[in-house]
Design a protein around this motif. Structure first.
Motif: not given
Length: 194
Positions: A13, A15, A18-19, A137, A139, A148-150
């Motif tokens: 993702l 940033k 992610y947010e 989620l 960071h 950032y990763e899902l």
């Protein structure tokens, strides 16, 4: 000792993306927890060449050594709870704790004593029950990098894939090739073009 099959889908993702997930799921700061991963392999990456990975994770006040190995679907995870003294010995003296993981590594014809510590990665993590799985989620901060990763962990591959792809579509996020954290860590550490 526990063994389980890990089936998970991953997507990097930005940033901002992610947010947007944090906002959508109304995540408060108190729901985010920190975990530290310490990575190990031989100097010539014998584990990596067998598509396997070894880490020690600190989560809360506990430590767990995990060997990830290929499985027919997903990854076979073997977990061994260890003590803080054993972690210190592994990181500072290169002496890994014996137990259930050692013979699995030696099955690859890798001497347990040749495994070395390569470094650590810290992840700020949120875990949510989502539909038929666990949505994660992350960071991550390692070396001079942040990402950032899902992740979506499921029991059933087909159902999980469908739900995961629908979620990406809902958020208008492209499907991105996403490597495991340990691979990203090694690329950052050893790729001289960074």
């Amino acid at each position: 000792m526990t063994q389980n099959i890990e089936i998970e889908f991953k997507n990097m993702l930005t940033k901002i993306e992610y947010e947007s997930f944090l906002k959508y799921f109304k995540i408060s700061q108190s729901q985010i927890f920190s975990q530290e991963n310490h990575y190990f392999d031989t100097p010539d990456f014998a584990l990596k060449s067998n598509d396997s990975a070894l880490r020690i994770r600190k989560k809360g006040g506990t430590y767990e050594m995990t060997l990830k190995q290929p499985a027919d679907v997903g990854l076979l995870e073997t977990n061994q709870v260890i003590g803080e003294e054993e972690v210190i010995m592994a990181i500072h003296q290169g002496i890994l704790p014996t137990g259930i993981i050692q013979p699995l590594i030696e099955d690859y014809q890798i001497s347990f004593s040749t495994i070395e510590y390569f470094g650590s990665l810290i992840t700020e993590r949120v875990e949510l029950e989502y539909k038929q799985g666990l949505l994660v989620l992350d960071h991550s901060i390692y070396l001079s990098k942040e990402d950032y990763e899902l992740e979506y962990e499921v029991e059933d591959y087909q159902i999980g894939e469908k739900i995961f792809l629908e979620l990406l579509k809902q958020f208008k996020i492209p499907s991105r090739k996403t490597e495991n954290k340990i691979v990203r860590f090694y690329k950052q550490k050893f790729d001289k073009t960074n």
